[in-house]
Enzyme design. Structure first.
Site, short mmCIF file in Angstrom:
data_model
loop_
_atom_site.label_atom_id
_atom_site.label_comp_id
_atom_site.label_asym_id
_atom_site.label_seq_id
_atom_site.Cartn_x
_atom_site.Cartn_y
_atom_site.Cartn_z
N LYS A 252 0.86 -1.18 0.00
CA LYS A 252 0.00 0.00 0.00
C LYS A 252 0.90 1.23 0.00
CE LYS A 252 -3.89 2.07 2.58
NZ LYS A 252 -4.81 1.92 3.73
N SER B 58 -9.83 2.16 2.86
CA SER B 58 -8.92 2.93 2.05
C SER B 58 -7.93 2.07 1.27
CB SER B 58 -8.14 3.89 2.94
OG SER B 58 -7.29 3.17 3.81
N SER C 130 -10.13 -0.27 7.02
CA SER C 130 -9.52 -0.12 5.69
C SER C 130 -8.86 -1.38 5.14
CB SER C 130 -8.49 1.01 5.72
OG SER C 130 -9.14 2.26 5.74
#
Lengths: 491, 490
Positions: A78, A154, A178
């Site tokens: 990420k 997210s 997330s």
């Protein structure tokens, strides 16, 4: 090749049936071929990946016996984890020009120590603020199961990349859901460990007391391998916990007989979609058949989790994002004539609307005269929420419920209404407030028109019971096949 | 308090905030070194730069030093203190907040005693908390631009806040000097005010004598010498009285002292002030100081000035004045004790030499030479005093030897012996030699002898002088006295 589990890839690498270069090239090719549709990567690092793959192959050639399990396995990060020498944007224009001069501890552990190969950096909501990946400066990410829908957020880029098999697994972070919510919406297994289990050093802070790094993968077994390499005490993170990491893969096959599972009544109310409920009920039955004892429990303060979170998280975010001022790095406005103007314009230009909204909310709740009414009050409620879990874990070993109220929603469906977007995290937020480990695993599909959209269930355990959660998830996955389904358009 | 203020019917109310840099090896929340005066940004790591993703890790050495300070002022030391974030934007504040202790400071409710004009007064210390220093903005380094130096960012500080119990500039200076003496004695702060190790903000207000309410106060920031603190406060008191007597009002504001003019000027008014939005720093755990650890810190505390002075009186038989003078600075006290130990001589003799001759020479030499750079080290001075004690030289000759040592005519711990030998200054204690000199002086001065014997006792001094001259000052003065008396008597 991309349908293999991480264990199978690792065995194939050890047996020299494939090389890490071949494996890495295969995933790089898939990214090149498919990602224009998904937008799951912000930055792809093919040269670095192949160098790391070659290094892994060289080590494997010297003898596979001592090789760590992830040696030569490609992974995606990420874009919230700092990676030395690679742009680390956090999904924001503010950091579009930021080349991290150091690597996050989790990145070092995975790539430098465990020998995993870095494929690239995944798209995400800006500074991890969002539940649909639509707040990213780099544009929204599509859900591989239905490209008109969001992958969740997210960690939407990590989820879409793994769901479409553009990477065997990816790191992600979870501040209010997330990891788990995108996992639910893309049919993945995702684990948010106990707060303090994975170092936050180098993981760009959103809300420091809630943020926790974890994994998105196809199965509990894959997640166990990756988490094993990421977890552990880090002297650079004062909130990481100095406690040995259990062997997550060793206990995957333990029987579930006698496991006490609690169903929190507050998670099965009117807001829950009927089809999702049916899938959760069916999964509960599977656990029962595996030997678990299932009983109802109560989390009386569950309804307060979302409002509490939306005080605590913005408060910490408003503070954490103060450093982005255009002075030392990141976006700096052109032609400011005073320091005040430099700050004002750099931040107005560099941050998107959702980030600005949360900075304003956070600034407000910490302001003189409002602190007691909001922040202090929220901290008190947070303790009550944690006590609910303590009480529940006196009666049961883990909790089972839905991860989301429904399947993935359409792109643009909720962007106009922040509150409806915030309610996406209604079942996931409490685990962050209490700091306990929680995971999502796919438990069925809901057919909408031509598309089949995944449904996720959530398991939550008391602090540092990651091994037990992964064990339960793995046993469920041995008994069912939901986690093996792949979206059809990414063969 | 100066008489003008006293006569005016006004009373000043002063509270001081002192920022004291702790001399830890590394910074309070990072592993970067704490060094003054190096090239900008050479001691600033990722944490100090406030890069994305970095986290602070507390340096417990700062805790030990802060606790030592708390113990020295008889304060309450918190077993559990906490770090908060204080938010404001400034170019040399990398994170947009300073990590400090707001709600739960490490040190609370201490005090220290000051003496002004012979009167002892106790000043309360409200609190002392740990925090990180900011960086520095370099406004003069580049034309039309401001440079940022983050070497100082993250240097550990304790901010020491006094009660508003100080009533004059003189008391303020006495308080500051006492505080400075304590932190330097404890070895927790280098105490170099010019380098910003020890900086003072002065909160000043005035009120009618007898009033119980405080007046509106101003804060004069970052004053970095005792003299400036005194002048800034004196100026501010007079200014406020003048404003009030003219029917004006004092505005609550931050002011800056200008050493050039001796005046303070307004920097910003309180309405512009930041809302600091304090909240507990979620990156740091509460700071726990276990009872055992605190006990160990207490046991390892260096002796403080008052205790040392008392010991000097009892152990060395010194007067209160001498003991206080010799313990004013830890380095001087250490020097003195080293001299006593190495010479084995009378501690009072040692005290006289250190206070009169050494401090005299240091004072005369001015600012360039201090005790640390003294040409005469403690061992060398002990070497000299030893030769007085064993009668090798007289006290008078010793002064000459001291001067030669000061002028580096010989170096090292044995410098005194080397000079005595080179100059042939060994005292004459041989009775025969002295008698011979006396006989010659008597023979050479028949008229003085006659006068002396006729009753002019004052002439005894003349004969002593002649004998000493003849022996080039080396004759043992006591022997000269005794022998001369006998010979002159006839």
């Amino acid at each position: 090749m991309h349908e293999l589990s991480i264990r199978e890839m690792s065995e194939a690498l050890r047996d020299r049936r494939i090389s890490s270069r071949e494996l890495t090239q295969h995933f790089l090719d898939r990214i090149a071929h498919f990602d224009a549709r998904l937008n799951s990567f912000i930055t792809v690092t093919p040269e670095r990946a192949l160098q790391q793959a070659d290094a892994a192959d060289a080590r494997l050639a010297q003898g596979a016996d001592t090789a760590p399990p992830l040696l030569g396995i490609p992974l995606a990060e990420k874009d919230i984890f700092c990676t030395e020498g690679v742009r680390t944007s956090c999904g924001s224009k503010m950091l579009d020009n930021f080349i991290a001069p150091y690597s996050a501890t989790a990145v070092r552990k995975l790539h430098d120590e465990a020998g995993a190969v870095l494929l690239g950096k995944c798209n995400m909501d800006e500074f991890a603020m969002g539940s649909s990946n639509e707040t990213s400066f780099y544009g929204p990410v599509k859900n591989p199961w239905d490209e008109t829908r969001v992958p969740g957020g997210s960690s939407g880029g990590s989820a879409a990349a793994v769901a479409a098999s553009l990477a065997p697994a990816a790191t992600a972070t979870d501040t209010g859901g997330s990891i788990r919510q995108p996992a639910a919406l893309t049919g993945l297994t995702g684990i948010k460990p106990t707060y303090g289990r994975v170092s936050r050093y180098g993981m760009i802070a959103f809300a420091s007391s809630l943020d926790q790094g974890g994994v998105l993968a196809h199965s509990a077994e894959d997640a166990a391998y990756v988490l094993q390499a990421m977890a552990g005490f880090d002297p650079r993170d004062s909130t990481s916990v100095d406690r040995p990491v259990e062997d997550y893969t060793a206990t995957l096959n333990a029987p579930l007989k006698g496991l006490r599972i609690g169903l929190p009544g507050e998670y099965f109310t009117d807001g829950l979609d009927a089809k999702v409920r049916v899938a959760i009920d069916a999964a509960t039955e599977v656990f029962r058949q595996l030997g678990a004892e299932v009983r109802p429990v109560s989390l009386p303060h569950a309804a307060l989790a979302v409002p509490t979170y939306y005080v605590v998280a913005p408060a910490e975010a408003s503070s954490n994002l103060s450093r982005y001022d255009g002075v030392r790095y990141g976006h700096r406005t052109e032609g400011a004539t005073s320091l005040e103007e430099l700050y004002r314009k750099s931040r107005a230009e560099g941050f998107g609307a959702e980030v600005q909204r949360r900075i304003m909310v956070g600034t407000y709740v910490l302001s003189h005269g409002y602190y007691d009414a909001y922040y202090r009050q929220a901290q008190k409620v947070r303790r009550l929420i944690a006590q609910d879990f303590d009480a529940a874990f006196q009666q049961v070993d883990m909790l089972l419920g839905p991860t989301t109220t429904d399947i993935a929603f359409k792109l643009g469906e909720k962007t106009a209404d922040p509150v409806s977007m915030y309610l996406n995290d209604v079942y996931t937020i409490a685990a962050n407030l209490a700091g306990i480990p929680a995971m999502n695993l796919p438990c069925g599909f809901k057919t909408v028109g031509d598309a089949e959209l995944p449904i996720g269930l959530q398991l939550m355990g008391s602090a540092f019971t990651e091994a037990r959660l992964l064990n339960a998830a793995h046993q469920y996955q041995q008994a069912t096949g939901w986690h093996q389904r792949r979206p059809v358009n990414f063969e | 308090m100066d008489t003008s203020v006293q006569d005016s019917g006004w009373e000043a109310v002063i509270g001081l905030e002192v920022h004291c840099q702790l001399n830890t090896e590394s910074k309070i929340f990072s592993a970067a070194a704490t060094h003054f005066g190096d090239e900008p940004n050479t001691h600033a790591c990722a944490v100090d730069l406030g890069l994305p993703g970095v986290l602070p890790v507390f340096n417990h050495d700062a805790l030990t030093k802060a606790a030592m300070f708390g113990l020295a002022i008889d304060a309450t030391i918190a077993e559990r203190s906490m770090f908060d974030r204080k938010h404001y934007f400034y170019a040399d504040l990398p994170k947009g907040y300073q990590i400090t202790q707001w709600t739960y400071p490490i040190v609370a409710r201490g005090h220290l005693d000051i003496e002004v004009d012979g009167i002892t007064k106790r000043i309360g210390v409200t609190r002392a908390h740990m925090e990180e220093d900011a960086g520095k903005s370099l406004h003069d380094a580049y034309p039309h631009m401001t440079g940022i130096d983050l070497n100082r960012a993250g240097t550990p500080l304790i901010e020491i806040v006094s009660e508003p119990e100080i009533r004059s500039a003189a008391e303020a200076v006495a308080y500051l000097k006492k505080l400075h003496q304590i932190v330097v004695y404890l070895g927790i702060c280098d105490g170099n005010m010019a380098e910003g190790n020890f900086r003072c903000d002065a909160n000043v207000s005035v009120r009618r004598r007898g009033a119980t309410e405080f007046g509106t106060r101003t804060e004069s920031k970052n004053i970095n010498s005792f003299r400036y603190v005194e002048r800034a406060i004196e100026y501010e008191i007079s200014r406020q009285i003048e404003v009030l007597e003219a029917g004006g009002k004092i505005i609550q504001e931050t002011r800056q002292f200008d050493p050039g003019t001796g005046e303070t000027r307004s920097l910003r008014v309180k309405e512009d002030a930041n809302d600091y939005r304090y909240f507990p720093d979620p990156d740091l755990l509460p700071v726990i100081l276990e009872k055992d650890t605190l006990a160990a810190i207490r046991a390892a505390m260096p002796e403080l000035p008052e205790a040392k002075a008392a010991r000097f009186q009892s152990q060395y038989g010194l007067s209160a004045y001498d003991a206080t003078t010799l313990t004013a600075e830890r380095a001087l006290a250490d020097y003195y004790e080293a001299v006593v130990k190495a010479s084995g001589a009378d501690p009072k003799l040692c005290a006289n030499w250190v206070m009169t001759d050494l401090l005299g020479a240091l004072n005369k030499a001015g600012a360039e030479v201090d005790l640390a750079r003294s040409p005469i080290g403690s061992a060398a001075l002990a070497g000299l005093i030893k030769r007085i004690a064993d009668n090798t030289i007289s006290g008078k000759i010793a002064k000459d030897v001291f001067e030669a040592m000061w002028n580096d005519e010989a170096k090292g711990d044995d410098a005194a012996d080397a000079i005595i030998k080179a100059k042939g200054l060994v005292q004459i204690t041989d009775t025969g030699a002295i008698e011979a000199a006396i006989d010659k002086v008597i023979a050479d001065n028949p008229s003085q002898l006659a006068d002396y014997r006729g009753g002019k006792d004052r002439l005894f001094g003349f004969f002593v002088g002649q004998v000493m001259k003849a022996t080039r000052g080396k004759a043992n003065p006591a022997l000269v006295n005794n022998l001369l008396k006998a010979k002159l008597a006839g």
